[in-house]
Design an enzyme around this catalytic site. Sequence first.
Site, PDB file in Angstrom:
ATOM      1  N   LYS A 262      36.668  35.241  19.967  1.00  0.00           N
ATOM      2  CA  LYS A 262      35.509  35.181  19.079  1.00  0.00           C
ATOM      3  C   LYS A 262      34.291  35.780  19.769  1.00  0.00           C
ATOM      4  O   LYS A 262      33.785  35.220  20.737  1.00  0.00           O
ATOM      5  CB  LYS A 262      35.191  33.723  18.709  1.00  0.00           C
ATOM      6  CG  LYS A 262      34.150  33.657  17.606  1.00  0.00           C
ATOM      7  CD  LYS A 262      33.487  32.310  17.474  1.00  0.00           C
ATOM      8  CE  LYS A 262      32.118  32.249  18.094  1.00  0.00           C
ATOM      9  NZ  LYS A 262      31.150  33.222  17.583  1.00  0.00           N
TER      10      LYS A 262
ATOM     11  N   CYS B 287      22.643  37.033  32.391  1.00  0.00           N
ATOM     12  CA  CYS B 287      22.724  35.739  33.070  1.00  0.00           C
ATOM     13  C   CYS B 287      22.393  35.868  34.554  1.00  0.00           C
ATOM     14  O   CYS B 287      21.975  34.908  35.182  1.00  0.00           O
ATOM     15  CB  CYS B 287      24.120  35.153  32.898  1.00  0.00           C
ATOM     16  SG  CYS B 287      25.395  36.292  33.466  1.00  0.00           S
TER      17      CYS B 287
HETATM   18  P1  NAD Z   1      25.762  30.328  23.115  1.00  0.00           P
HETATM   19  O1  NAD Z   1      26.227  29.225  23.971  1.00  0.00           O
HETATM   20  O2  NAD Z   1      24.815  30.022  22.020  1.00  0.00           O
HETATM   21  O3  NAD Z   1      26.975  31.092  22.422  1.00  0.00           O
HETATM   22  C1  NAD Z   1      28.017  31.667  23.180  1.00  0.00           C
HETATM   23  C2  NAD Z   1      29.245  31.769  22.296  1.00  0.00           C
HETATM   24  O4  NAD Z   1      29.689  30.453  22.014  1.00  0.00           O
HETATM   25  C3  NAD Z   1      28.998  32.441  20.953  1.00  0.00           C
HETATM   26  O5  NAD Z   1      30.132  33.197  20.594  1.00  0.00           O
HETATM   27  C4  NAD Z   1      28.843  31.255  20.015  1.00  0.00           C
HETATM   28  O6  NAD Z   1      29.149  31.545  18.684  1.00  0.00           O
HETATM   29  C5  NAD Z   1      29.847  30.276  20.611  1.00  0.00           C
HETATM   30  N1  NAD Z   1      29.627  28.864  20.290  1.00  0.00           N
HETATM   31  C6  NAD Z   1      28.471  28.243  19.991  1.00  0.00           C
HETATM   32  N2  NAD Z   1      28.711  26.943  19.716  1.00  0.00           N
HETATM   33  C7  NAD Z   1      30.041  26.730  19.867  1.00  0.00           C
HETATM   34  C8  NAD Z   1      30.894  25.608  19.745  1.00  0.00           C
HETATM   35  N3  NAD Z   1      30.439  24.417  19.377  1.00  0.00           N
HETATM   36  N4  NAD Z   1      32.203  25.764  19.994  1.00  0.00           N
HETATM   37  C9  NAD Z   1      32.700  26.965  20.372  1.00  0.00           C
HETATM   38  N5  NAD Z   1      31.937  28.078  20.481  1.00  0.00           N
HETATM   39  C10 NAD Z   1      30.623  27.961  20.243  1.00  0.00           C
HETATM   40  O7  NAD Z   1      25.154  31.416  24.118  1.00  0.00           O
HETATM   41  P2  NAD Z   1      24.422  32.754  23.727  1.00  0.00           P
HETATM   42  O8  NAD Z   1      23.061  32.401  23.232  1.00  0.00           O
HETATM   43  O9  NAD Z   1      25.322  33.599  22.894  1.00  0.00           O
HETATM   44  O10 NAD Z   1      24.331  33.470  25.158  1.00  0.00           O
HETATM   45  C11 NAD Z   1      23.298  33.258  26.051  1.00  0.00           C
HETATM   46  C12 NAD Z   1      23.729  32.307  27.140  1.00  0.00           C
HETATM   47  O11 NAD Z   1      24.902  32.789  27.782  1.00  0.00           O
HETATM   48  C13 NAD Z   1      22.698  32.176  28.252  1.00  0.00           C
HETATM   49  O12 NAD Z   1      22.569  30.832  28.596  1.00  0.00           O
HETATM   50  C14 NAD Z   1      23.286  32.976  29.392  1.00  0.00           C
HETATM   51  O13 NAD Z   1      22.854  32.586  30.684  1.00  0.00           O
HETATM   52  C15 NAD Z   1      24.740  32.707  29.193  1.00  0.00           C
HETATM   53  N6  NAD Z   1      25.560  33.728  29.861  1.00  0.00           N
HETATM   54  C16 NAD Z   1      26.244  33.367  30.975  1.00  0.00           C
HETATM   55  C17 NAD Z   1      26.995  34.318  31.652  1.00  0.00           C
HETATM   56  C18 NAD Z   1      27.786  33.964  32.886  1.00  0.00           C
HETATM   57  O14 NAD Z   1      28.650  34.745  33.262  1.00  0.00           O
HETATM   58  N7  NAD Z   1      27.545  32.837  33.517  1.00  0.00           N
HETATM   59  C19 NAD Z   1      27.053  35.627  31.167  1.00  0.00           C
HETATM   60  C20 NAD Z   1      26.327  35.946  30.024  1.00  0.00           C
HETATM   61  C21 NAD Z   1      25.581  34.983  29.371  1.00  0.00           C
END
Ligand code: NAD
Length: 515
Positions: free
Chosen positions: A206, A315
């Site tokens: 997803k 990130c």
């Molecule tokens: P998010 O947590 O809002 O969403 C990430 C993904 O999870 C999306 O596909 C979203 O639809 C899905 N999601 C949301 N709620 C869910 C649930 N209840 N169950 C399953 N899936 C669910 O994050 P975002 O806003 O898309 O991305 C930004 C965040 O990602 C920042 O905090 C950033 O630091 C982090 N990030 C971390 C890394 C890493 O490698 N550590 C890399 C890139 C981004």
Amino acid sequence: MHFDSSRVKSDGKDKKVSLKKKQTLHFVYLGSMLELLNLIGAELKPAQDGHWLDQIEPATGRVTGRLPRSKKADVDEAYSAANEAFPIWSVTPIEHRAACLRNLAALIKQHSDVLAHAESQDNGKPISLAKSVDIPRAEQNLAYFASAIEQFSSEAHIPAGPSHINYTHRKPIGVVGCISPWNLPLYLFTWKIAPALAAGNCVIAKPSEITPVTAWMLSQWVLEAGFPPGVLNIVHGLGPEVGQAIVEHPAIKAISFTGGTATGAHIARTAGPMFKKMSLELGGKNPAILFADCDFEKALQTTIRSSFANQGQICLCSSRILIEDAIYEQFRDALVSKVKRMIPGDPMLSDTKMGAVVSASHRDKILGHIQAAQLEGATLLCGGHLAEAPNDRCEKGYFVQPTVFENAGPDCAINQEEVFGPVITLQRFHSESEALQLANSSNYGLACTIWTQDLGKAHRVAAGVESGIAWVNCWLVRDLRTPFGGVKASGVGREGGWSALQFFTEPQNVCVSLT
Ligand code: NAD
């Protein structure tokens, strides 16, 4: 747009993995509305209940298309397809699986310009960044794990004067879920699916609902690359709906998730009691530690890049800049003078260095952090407001000025909470131990940069910083074989190289009597 599949071949290692059939790509880019579809089994299809979500271009605020608002029923259907494919895919020869991955990598390369445009339009990132980083890296992820699975091995334990021999049999897990965020859309999507598929699993993936377009483009090439139907399924929709359905599905055995820490905690609460394997790559509040003996110009240029690349939405971006007392004023003034000249531009123009932030709600969240920092007494050195629209096309886009604060204590919200935007703070330190104390005064622990000419000091500081990744005199240099991930609130587990292949396989010890 018609795509001639016959131009893409496997690398010759397995002639049976030829491209299946010619596909007509259903997308147009720029100027026309897109209609995205799920890939389930061999079919591209809308959500079963026919619901849709709008797709918005951040640079213009314009609706550019729609994507399926999938739910549990769509995940159930994807699971059936994946489960049916697993008995074949899991025993498919490694070189055949690797050839499929290489074919998909070749298709990405062939379409890199279209993909880069789509990524920039969908995410607001400068097209130069999508062309130089996002799309090449998506191709490399697939090509790398094609090679990695061919080299992967497991251990054997042979005692002296053996009566028994133990070896570790690493088996594919089954059907696994891969959930990725919006900041590096195709880059992180492929970073997850590539090791999962290489290891012989079937995948339900997803992408973020905010940036789904390039994953959808990819879904049109999956069968053509030679993957049997059901091996890779791509479902679109909201995290709490379709994402939650993947995490909750009782037969999906592992979840690889990259996203926010709060979402990761929620996923862990759901999947933990179901005893699923989990890899959680979460948020960061990364320090850049600048010692007085650093190469000043290199540190300055790289810190500006590490702070504001992709509008600060990586990130691994630095957000807390820790500067040794002796160079504090000099570094601050040089940095602020350069940042003041950074003006967000239309992401689609080739000379734009800074684009739009990803959505209206994310823009408002960033502005909320900026206001809260000022209420906490931080001094605004530059930025702090919405940026002017760069042209008429972008009049309704989401542009934020790059923003620098000083005089915020380590416990202030602006030094504790992840902004994930173009906002940094400067803090002063007097000694190595104070630098470490400030660096570690965060719940997060993803990455840090250390700037000094003294490699002994660099090593001591790297060892003392609570982070999964430390860069010395550089930033964002990535060797795909290295372990990638964070500590504390930045996540659990490691991706990259053998770590990813170990995550996506289940080790079984086999003990054989030799007598
Ligand atoms: P998010 O947590 O809002 O969403 C990430 C993904 O999870 C999306 O596909 C979203 O639809 C899905 N999601 C949301 N709620 C869910 C649930 N209840 N169950 C399953 N899936 C669910 O994050 P975002 O806003 O898309 O991305 C930004 C965040 O990602 C920042 O905090 C950033 O630091 C982090 N990030 C971390 C890394 C890493 O490698 N550590 C890399 C890139 C981004």
